[in-house]
Design an enzyme around this catalytic site. Structure first.
Site, PDB file in Angstrom:
ATOM      1  N   LYS A 150       0.838  -1.083   0.175  1.00 42.99           N
ATOM      2  CA  LYS A 150      -0.108   0.130  -0.083  1.00 42.99           C
ATOM      3  C   LYS A 150       0.878   1.233  -0.064  1.00 42.99           C
ATOM      4  CE  LYS A 150      -1.761   3.094   3.232  1.00 42.99           C
ATOM      5  NZ  LYS A 150      -1.848   3.972   2.234  1.00 42.99           N
ATOM      6  N   GLU A 184      10.309   1.511  10.107  1.00 39.26           N
ATOM      7  CA  GLU A 184      11.174   2.353   9.812  1.00 39.26           C
ATOM      8  C   GLU A 184      10.426   3.898  10.101  1.00 39.26           C
ATOM      9  OE1 GLU A 184      14.316   2.185   9.038  1.00 39.26           O
ATOM     10  OE2 GLU A 184      14.594   0.343   8.504  1.00 39.26           O
ATOM     11  N   CYS A 195      13.747  11.391   6.150  1.00 40.42           N
ATOM     12  CA  CYS A 195      13.687  10.781   7.456  1.00 40.42           C
ATOM     13  C   CYS A 195      15.099  11.203   8.154  1.00 40.42           C
ATOM     14  CB  CYS A 195      13.285   9.414   7.743  1.00 40.42           C
ATOM     15  SG  CYS A 195      14.196   8.315   6.412  1.00 40.42           S
ATOM     16  N   GLU A 218      10.232  15.863  15.088  1.00 41.03           N
ATOM     17  CA  GLU A 218      10.556  15.936  13.726  1.00 41.03           C
ATOM     18  C   GLU A 218       9.568  16.944  12.725  1.00 41.03           C
ATOM     19  OE1 GLU A 218       9.258  12.352  11.379  1.00 41.03           O
ATOM     20  OE2 GLU A 218      11.286  12.236  10.589  1.00 41.03           O
TER      21      GLU A 218
HETATM   22  P1  NAD Z   1       2.520   8.285   7.840  1.00 36.00           P
HETATM   23  O1  NAD Z   1       2.812   7.754   9.121  1.00 36.00           O
HETATM   24  O2  NAD Z   1       1.393   9.261   7.755  1.00 36.00           O
HETATM   25  O3  NAD Z   1       2.068   7.305   6.628  1.00 36.00           O
HETATM   26  C1  NAD Z   1       2.734   6.372   6.278  1.00 36.00           C
HETATM   27  C2  NAD Z   1       1.983   5.330   5.574  1.00 36.00           C
HETATM   28  O4  NAD Z   1       1.106   4.708   6.591  1.00 36.00           O
HETATM   29  C3  NAD Z   1       0.813   5.870   4.602  1.00 36.00           C
HETATM   30  O5  NAD Z   1       0.639   4.908   3.578  1.00 36.00           O
HETATM   31  C4  NAD Z   1      -0.297   5.830   5.363  1.00 36.00           C
HETATM   32  O6  NAD Z   1      -1.601   5.839   4.638  1.00 36.00           O
HETATM   33  C5  NAD Z   1      -0.244   4.790   6.220  1.00 36.00           C
HETATM   34  N1  NAD Z   1      -1.141   4.886   7.434  1.00 36.00           N
HETATM   35  C6  NAD Z   1      -1.566   5.997   8.093  1.00 36.00           C
HETATM   36  N2  NAD Z   1      -2.452   5.587   9.056  1.00 36.00           N
HETATM   37  C7  NAD Z   1      -2.288   4.201   9.208  1.00 36.00           C
HETATM   38  C8  NAD Z   1      -2.742   3.070  10.154  1.00 36.00           C
HETATM   39  N3  NAD Z   1      -3.262   3.534  11.041  1.00 36.00           N
HETATM   40  N4  NAD Z   1      -2.400   1.917   9.952  1.00 36.00           N
HETATM   41  C9  NAD Z   1      -1.716   1.475   9.053  1.00 36.00           C
HETATM   42  N5  NAD Z   1      -1.180   2.441   8.245  1.00 36.00           N
HETATM   43  C10 NAD Z   1      -1.473   3.807   8.296  1.00 36.00           C
HETATM   44  O7  NAD Z   1       3.919   9.044   7.267  1.00 36.00           O
HETATM   45  P2  NAD Z   1       4.007   9.826   5.906  1.00 36.00           P
HETATM   46  O8  NAD Z   1       3.709  11.193   6.348  1.00 36.00           O
HETATM   47  O9  NAD Z   1       3.521   9.337   4.626  1.00 36.00           O
HETATM   48  O10 NAD Z   1       5.824   9.933   5.807  1.00 36.00           O
HETATM   49  C11 NAD Z   1       6.576  10.575   6.728  1.00 36.00           C
HETATM   50  C12 NAD Z   1       7.239   9.910   7.766  1.00 36.00           C
HETATM   51  O11 NAD Z   1       7.792   8.723   7.277  1.00 36.00           O
HETATM   52  C13 NAD Z   1       8.347  10.868   8.485  1.00 36.00           C
HETATM   53  O12 NAD Z   1       7.930  10.759   9.902  1.00 36.00           O
HETATM   54  C14 NAD Z   1       9.626  10.073   8.034  1.00 36.00           C
HETATM   55  O13 NAD Z   1      10.504  10.414   9.245  1.00 36.00           O
HETATM   56  C15 NAD Z   1       9.212   8.660   8.144  1.00 36.00           C
HETATM   57  N6  NAD Z   1      10.111   7.917   7.028  1.00 36.00           N
HETATM   58  C16 NAD Z   1      11.065   7.227   7.566  1.00 36.00           C
HETATM   59  C17 NAD Z   1      11.854   6.581   6.851  1.00 36.00           C
HETATM   60  C18 NAD Z   1      13.153   5.649   7.363  1.00 36.00           C
HETATM   61  O14 NAD Z   1      13.721   4.976   6.667  1.00 36.00           O
HETATM   62  N7  NAD Z   1      13.043   5.617   8.734  1.00 36.00           N
HETATM   63  C19 NAD Z   1      11.981   6.762   5.523  1.00 36.00           C
HETATM   64  C20 NAD Z   1      10.851   7.406   5.004  1.00 36.00           C
HETATM   65  C21 NAD Z   1      10.067   8.304   5.732  1.00 36.00           C
END
Ligand code: NAD
Length: 496
Positions: A182, A257, A291, A392
């Site tokens: 997804k 992650e 990130c 963050e």
């Molecule tokens: P997010 O947590 O809002 O969403 C990530 C994914 O989770 C999306 O596909 C979203 O639809 C899904 N999601 C949302 N609610 C959910 C739930 N209740 N259950 C399951 N899935 C759900 O994050 P974002 O805004 O898309 O991405 C930014 C974040 O990702 C930042 O905090 C960043 O640091 C982190 N990130 C981490 C890494 C790493 O390697 N550590 C890499 C890229 C991004």
């Protein structure tokens, strides 16, 4: 604004080898963050679609020969997908830039990295991962074999849509798992293309399934459903905690992650010219939506004024614009909601006493008026306890603290709930050795920042996550270890 007719794509769920509409018939608008124009309409799945995809993945795992193929055979599929990605590089880069707003050059680098990840796991798939275990007495043998973890739910973020997908899909396929992926609802287009390429290169039916839709329904189903053996999530900390809670109900394997608030330390003896360039790159690529962005800059007292003045000067010259303008160095943020969060964090930072010396607002250039732009923002004289230093922001915002000696530098750097990555600049060999051991982060860069590649594991200490992606460790995440014991000379113990 109307989408190009060929971009109205109701059949963008890929389940059991078939392209189909969402059960509900709903669709979602995909919007260009540069000017809010409509890029595409795609299927908006929900829990019912996710359940169908999971059933298909379960069947493919339990009934097809995919998990039992020799690793070399699966390696060929992974390699073929990597080649198909490399061949489609320019198209994929353009898709990614339209979806995310990042410059075309950055997207091209991403696609090259994606192809490298598939090539790396194609190679590892063909290697034997079996081990023998030393026995405490003769007449026995033990083998450890690694078997695929099973059905995987893969949940991805919007900042590196295809790259984050690759870090999960390539090792999952190499290990013999089946999957439902997804992408973020904001940036699904490159993952749709990935599913098309998987179909083209002949990944067997049901092994690779794609469901688009919201996190609260499709994502939650992947974390909760009993058909899933492992959930791998990349995203924010708060969502990650929720995924971990949901996965606990059926005790799934969990890989997380999450975010970072990554320190970047500059000592007075460093190559300051190279350090300054790298500090800039460490924060402002993809408008800080990384990130591992080095958003917490720590500068030694004696060079603080000189270094921060130079930083401010360089930041003021960053050119904002559209992804396809070769002069652009920084694009927009992903959405209006995300920009509002960045703005709220900046307002809170000023209120708690961080000194805002640059940016802090939207640009006033009318040409950027419809995009979700935000100016590169510099806060000086920050203290570790401030929220702007601890939380963050995920935008083009850097905070600067000063330190007077090595012990203080390390203490401030480690003062975070996160532990994804850290970097430091010095020419002192003894200090390099000490500091690289003392920093509590999954990756530590010396005289460098934000370097990652397929063979080196990636992941966080503390609340930056659980498990590792990339490297051999990234493949092992998708396996279970089985101990096979054989008694070569059975002598029953006659106890009963
Ligand atoms: P997010 O947590 O809002 O969403 C990530 C994914 O989770 C999306 O596909 C979203 O639809 C899904 N999601 C949302 N609610 C959910 C739930 N209740 N259950 C399951 N899935 C759900 O994050 P974002 O805004 O898309 O991405 C930014 C974040 O990702 C930042 O905090 C960043 O640091 C982190 N990130 C981490 C890494 C790493 O390697 N550590 C890499 C890229 C991004």
């Amino acid at each position: 604004m109307a989408a190009n007719p060929q971009e109205i794509r109701p059949e963008t769920l890929f389940i059991d080898g078939r392209w189909r509409k969402a059960v509900s018939g709903l669709m979602r608008d995909i919007v260009d963050p540069f000017d809010q124009s409509l890029l595409a309409k795609v299927a908006e799945g929900d829990r019912l679609d996710a359940r169908e995809a999971l059933s298909a993945a379960r069947r493919a795992f339990d009934e097809s020969d995919w998990p039992h193929l020799p690793g070399t055979a699966r390696g060929r599929s992974v390699a073929a997908l990597g080649h198909a990605i490399a061949k489609d590089r320019e198209n994929l880069a353009r898709i990614e830039s339209r979806d995310t707003g990042k410059t075309l050059e950055e997207s091209r680098w991403d696609i090259d990295d994606v192809a490298e990840v598939f090539a790396f796991y194609a190679g590892l798939a063909g290697e034997s991962h079996d081990e023998s275990v030393p026995q405490p007495s003769p007449g026995r043998s033990s083998r450890l074999v690694r078997e695929p973890a099973g059905v995987c739910g893969l949940i991805c973020p919007w900042n590196y849509p295809l790259l984050q997908a690759a870090w999960k899909v390539a090792p999952a396929l190499a290990a013999g798992c089946t999957l439902v992926i997804k992408p973020s609802e904001l940036t699904p287009m490159s993952t749709i293309r990935l599913a098309e390429l998987a179909e083209e290169v002949g990944v067997p039916r049901g092994v690779f399934n794609l469901v688009l839709g919201p996190g609260a329904t499709v994502g939650a189903e992947l974390a909760e459903n009993a058909a899933v053996d492992m959930v791998s999530f990349t995203g924010g900390l708060v969502t990650g905690r929720q995924v971990m809670r949901s996965a606990a109900t059926t005790v799934k394997r969990v890989a997380l992650e999450l975010g970072g608030k990554n320190p970047h330390l500059v000592f007075a003896d460093a190559d300051l010219k190279a350090a300054l360039e790298t500090v800039m790159n460490g924060v402002f690529f993809h408008a800080g939506q990384i990130c591992s962005a080095g958003t917490r800059l720590l500068v030694e007292d004696t060079i603080y004024d000189q270094f921060t003045a130079a930083l401010r000067d360089r930041m003021a010259r960053i050119r904002l614009g559209g992804a396809f303008d070769p002069n652009t160095r920084m694009g927009p943020l992903i959405s209006a909601e995300h920009r509002a969060k960045v703005e709220a964090a900046v307002t809170a930072g000023s209120r708690e006493g961080a000194r805002l010396v640059l940016g802090g607002t939207r640009p006033d250039d009318p040409a950027l008026g419809r995009g979700f732009f935000f100016l590169p923002t510099l806060f000086l004289d920050c203290r570790s306890e401030m929220r702007i230093v601890q939380e963050e922001v995920f935008g083009p915002v850097i905070t600067v603290e000063r330190f007077s000696d090595e012990a203080e530098a390390v203490r401030l750097a480690n003062d975070t709930i996160y532990g994804l990555a850290a970097g430091f600049w010095t020419r002192d060999e003894a200090r390099i050795d000490r500091i690289s051991r003392l920093l509590r982060f999954g990756t530590v860069w010396i005289n460098s920042f934000n370097v990652y590649f397929a063979a080196a594991p990636w992941g966080g200490f503390r609340q930056s996550g659980v498990g590792r992606e990339l490297g051999r460790a990234g493949l092992e995440e998708y396996t279970e270890v089985k101990h096979i014991f054989r008694d070569l000379e059975p002598h029953p113990v006659e106890w009963f």
